[in-house]
Design a protein around this motif. Structure first.
Motif, PDB file in Angstrom:
ATOM      1  N   ILE A  68       0.820  -1.222   0.000  1.00  0.00           N
ATOM      2  CA  ILE A  68       0.000   0.000   0.000  1.00  0.00           C
ATOM      3  C   ILE A  68       0.854   1.273   0.000  1.00  0.00           C
ATOM      4  CG2 ILE A  68      -1.598   1.355   1.414  1.00  0.00           C
ATOM      5  CD1 ILE A  68      -3.090  -1.258   2.004  1.00  0.00           C
ATOM      6  N   PRO A  69       1.891   1.398   0.857  1.00  0.00           N
ATOM      7  CA  PRO A  69       2.734   2.599   0.784  1.00  0.00           C
ATOM      8  C   PRO A  69       3.456   2.740  -0.549  1.00  0.00           C
ATOM      9  CG  PRO A  69       3.080   1.433   2.855  1.00  0.00           C
ATOM     10  CD  PRO A  69       2.262   0.539   1.994  1.00  0.00           C
ATOM     11  N   LEU A  70       3.805   1.611  -1.169  1.00  0.00           N
ATOM     12  CA  LEU A  70       4.466   1.648  -2.470  1.00  0.00           C
ATOM     13  C   LEU A  70       3.512   2.202  -3.524  1.00  0.00           C
ATOM     14  CD1 LEU A  70       7.360   0.490  -2.502  1.00  0.00           C
ATOM     15  CD2 LEU A  70       6.491  -1.401  -3.872  1.00  0.00           C
ATOM     16  N   LEU A  71       2.270   1.750  -3.486  1.00  0.00           N
ATOM     17  CA  LEU A  71       1.250   2.249  -4.409  1.00  0.00           C
ATOM     18  C   LEU A  71       1.044   3.748  -4.238  1.00  0.00           C
ATOM     19  CD1 LEU A  71      -1.203   1.908  -6.361  1.00  0.00           C
ATOM     20  CD2 LEU A  71      -2.562   1.366  -4.322  1.00  0.00           C
ATOM     21  N   ALA A  72       1.074   4.206  -3.006  1.00  0.00           N
ATOM     22  CA  ALA A  72       0.762   5.605  -2.733  1.00  0.00           C
ATOM     23  C   ALA A  72       1.933   6.543  -2.953  1.00  0.00           C
ATOM     24  CB  ALA A  72       0.271   5.749  -1.289  1.00  0.00           C
ATOM     25  N   GLY A  73       3.172   6.039  -2.767  1.00  0.00           N
ATOM     26  CA  GLY A  73       4.256   6.999  -2.705  1.00  0.00           C
ATOM     27  C   GLY A  73       5.530   6.720  -3.465  1.00  0.00           C
ATOM     28  N   ASP A  74       5.648   5.571  -4.167  1.00  0.00           N
ATOM     29  CA  ASP A  74       6.906   5.348  -4.873  1.00  0.00           C
ATOM     30  C   ASP A  74       7.058   6.348  -6.013  1.00  0.00           C
ATOM     31  OD1 ASP A  74       9.062   2.876  -4.918  1.00  0.00           O
ATOM     32  OD2 ASP A  74       8.882   3.868  -6.873  1.00  0.00           O
ATOM     33  N   VAL A  75       8.281   6.811  -6.222  1.00  0.00           N
ATOM     34  CA  VAL A  75       8.517   7.832  -7.249  1.00  0.00           C
ATOM     35  C   VAL A  75       8.394   7.271  -8.657  1.00  0.00           C
ATOM     36  CG1 VAL A  75       9.977   9.242  -5.752  1.00  0.00           C
ATOM     37  CG2 VAL A  75      11.019   7.445  -7.147  1.00  0.00           C
ATOM     38  N   ASP A  76       8.517   5.957  -8.802  1.00  0.00           N
ATOM     39  CA  ASP A  76       8.495   5.348 -10.132  1.00  0.00           C
ATOM     40  C   ASP A  76       7.105   4.775 -10.428  1.00  0.00           C
ATOM     41  OD1 ASP A  76      10.501   4.318 -12.396  1.00  0.00           O
ATOM     42  OD2 ASP A  76       8.981   2.782 -12.016  1.00  0.00           O
ATOM     43  N   TYR A  77       6.554   5.144 -11.569  1.00  0.00           N
ATOM     44  CA  TYR A  77       5.185   4.725 -11.879  1.00  0.00           C
ATOM     45  C   TYR A  77       5.075   3.217 -12.092  1.00  0.00           C
ATOM     46  CZ  TYR A  77       6.101   4.116 -16.900  1.00  0.00           C
ATOM     47  OH  TYR A  77       6.575   3.677 -18.099  1.00  0.00           O
ATOM     48  N   LEU A  78       6.146   2.575 -12.604  1.00  0.00           N
ATOM     49  CA  LEU A  78       6.085   1.135 -12.804  1.00  0.00           C
ATOM     50  C   LEU A  78       6.003   0.399 -11.476  1.00  0.00           C
ATOM     51  CD1 LEU A  78       8.607   0.487 -15.722  1.00  0.00           C
ATOM     52  CD2 LEU A  78       6.122   0.187 -15.757  1.00  0.00           C
ATOM     53  N   VAL A  79       6.690   0.901 -10.478  1.00  0.00           N
ATOM     54  CA  VAL A  79       6.619   0.298  -9.146  1.00  0.00           C
ATOM     55  C   VAL A  79       5.199   0.443  -8.593  1.00  0.00           C
ATOM     56  CG1 VAL A  79       7.547   0.327  -6.808  1.00  0.00           C
ATOM     57  CG2 VAL A  79       9.068   0.776  -8.750  1.00  0.00           C
ATOM     58  N   ARG A  80       4.621   1.620  -8.757  1.00  0.00           N
ATOM     59  CA  ARG A  80       3.248   1.825  -8.281  1.00  0.00           C
ATOM     60  C   ARG A  80       2.280   0.897  -9.015  1.00  0.00           C
ATOM     61  NH1 ARG A  80       4.787   7.158  -9.210  1.00  0.00           N
ATOM     62  NH2 ARG A  80       3.069   7.576 -10.664  1.00  0.00           N
ATOM     63  N   ALA A  86      -5.724   5.797  -5.842  1.00  0.00           N
ATOM     64  CA  ALA A  86      -4.834   5.734  -7.003  1.00  0.00           C
ATOM     65  C   ALA A  86      -5.598   5.944  -8.301  1.00  0.00           C
ATOM     66  CB  ALA A  86      -4.102   4.392  -7.028  1.00  0.00           C
ATOM     67  N   VAL A  87      -6.792   5.375  -8.391  1.00  0.00           N
ATOM     68  CA  VAL A  87      -7.618   5.541  -9.601  1.00  0.00           C
ATOM     69  C   VAL A  87      -7.930   7.010  -9.845  1.00  0.00           C
ATOM     70  CG1 VAL A  87      -9.899   5.081 -10.581  1.00  0.00           C
ATOM     71  CG2 VAL A  87      -8.619   3.232  -9.503  1.00  0.00           C
ATOM     72  N   VAL A  88      -8.161   7.752  -8.770  1.00  0.00           N
ATOM     73  CA  VAL A  88      -8.573   9.156  -8.896  1.00  0.00           C
ATOM     74  C   VAL A  88      -7.376  10.101  -8.968  1.00  0.00           C
ATOM     75  CG1 VAL A  88      -9.799  11.042  -7.744  1.00  0.00           C
ATOM     76  CG2 VAL A  88     -10.759   8.727  -7.726  1.00  0.00           C
ATOM     77  N   LYS A  89      -6.326   9.816  -8.202  1.00  0.00           N
ATOM     78  CA  LYS A  89      -5.291  10.825  -7.979  1.00  0.00           C
ATOM     79  C   LYS A  89      -3.944  10.551  -8.640  1.00  0.00           C
ATOM     80  CE  LYS A  89      -7.167  12.506  -3.599  1.00  0.00           C
ATOM     81  NZ  LYS A  89      -6.885  12.808  -2.176  1.00  0.00           N
ATOM     82  N   ASP A  90      -3.638   9.301  -8.989  1.00  0.00           N
ATOM     83  CA  ASP A  90      -2.312   9.064  -9.566  1.00  0.00           C
ATOM     84  C   ASP A  90      -2.213   9.754 -10.925  1.00  0.00           C
ATOM     85  OD1 ASP A  90       0.060   6.872  -8.850  1.00  0.00           O
ATOM     86  OD2 ASP A  90      -0.016   7.449 -10.963  1.00  0.00           O
ATOM     87  N   ASP A  91      -1.038  10.339 -11.184  1.00  0.00           N
ATOM     88  CA  ASP A  91      -0.885  11.102 -12.427  1.00  0.00           C
ATOM     89  C   ASP A  91      -0.460  10.247 -13.608  1.00  0.00           C
ATOM     90  OD1 ASP A  91       1.723  10.525 -11.791  1.00  0.00           O
ATOM     91  OD2 ASP A  91       2.363  12.613 -11.523  1.00  0.00           O
ATOM     92  N   ASN A  92      -0.374   8.921 -13.411  1.00  0.00           N
ATOM     93  CA  ASN A  92       0.040   8.040 -14.503  1.00  0.00           C
ATOM     94  C   ASN A  92      -1.119   7.155 -14.950  1.00  0.00           C
ATOM     95  OD1 ASN A  92       1.265   5.176 -15.356  1.00  0.00           O
ATOM     96  ND2 ASN A  92       2.656   6.817 -15.971  1.00  0.00           N
TER      97      ASN A  92
END
Length: 204
Positions: free
Chosen positions: A141-153, A175-181
């Protein structure tokens, strides 16, 4: 007559093993895939060194093959390479361990989420999804929310979908609403679908 036709239509195991050291990455890749499809367990000792192949696609194919053909002994043989200096080797070994689905490697996979290189973190996130161990949810969950790399998320999202624990629903919605990737958003949405379809639990 039919026996002769069969033997001529597919390369021998000996030839395929010889092709694993060919100068062409395409030939090596074809040989790895053929050995995997033929389920040639005898080829494992020759496949293991190719986790350090210079070609990324070959390394991924080898990880797949080892995951299908290997066993607990293979997993133990791979562990030392998790400390390899080359992050691309560490990532391919991590993927192979995940595909072997050997539960005693759980803590090892968890530690790889903190690797400095994004490919290794991605591989560890995917590997934890292969293990389908609910203990991984709090680390993913923290990786999904905060990793700098989009592939990791994205890898974290996919694995949360595989594990199907309702605790992941809220983070995946964010993540569906807020992730920029776009890839992360799509993988998070698919993970939500898997959880809603496959988990009888209530949202945490």
């Amino acid at each position: 007559m039919s026996h002769a036709t069969d033997s001529s239509s597919s390369p021998s195991v000996e030839l395929l093993i010889e092709q694993l050291s060919d100068a062409s990455a395409q030939v090596r890749l074809h040989a790895v895939e053929a050995l995997r499809l033929q389920r040639e367990v005898s080829a494992l000792p020759k496949l293991l060194p190719l986790l350090q192949d210079p070609d990324w696609w070959v390394r991924v194919a080898v990880a797949d093959a080892i995951g299908e053909l290997g066993d607990e002994t293979t997993a133990q043989a791979l562990l030392p390479d998790l400390q390899h200096a080359d992050p691309l080797v560490r990532s391919s070994v991590t993927l192979a361990l995940g595909r072997l689905r050997h539960k005693p490697n759980f803590e090892t996979m968890l530690a790889m989420l903190g690797d400095d290189h994004h490919w290794v973190r991605y591989a560890a996130a995917v590997a934890l999804g292969e293990l389908e161990d609910v203990r991984a949810v709090d680390a993913l969950i923290p990786l999904l929310a905060g990793d700098v790399d989009y592939l990791v998320r994205a890898g974290a999202a996919r694995s949360l979908g595989r594990i199907r624990h309702p605790k992941a629903i809220r983070p995946l919605r964010r993540a569906v609403v807020k992730d920029d990737n776009e890839l992360v958003r799509a993988d998070a949405l698919e993970a939500l679908r898997l959880i809603w379809n496959g988990s009888p639990g209530e949202e945490a």
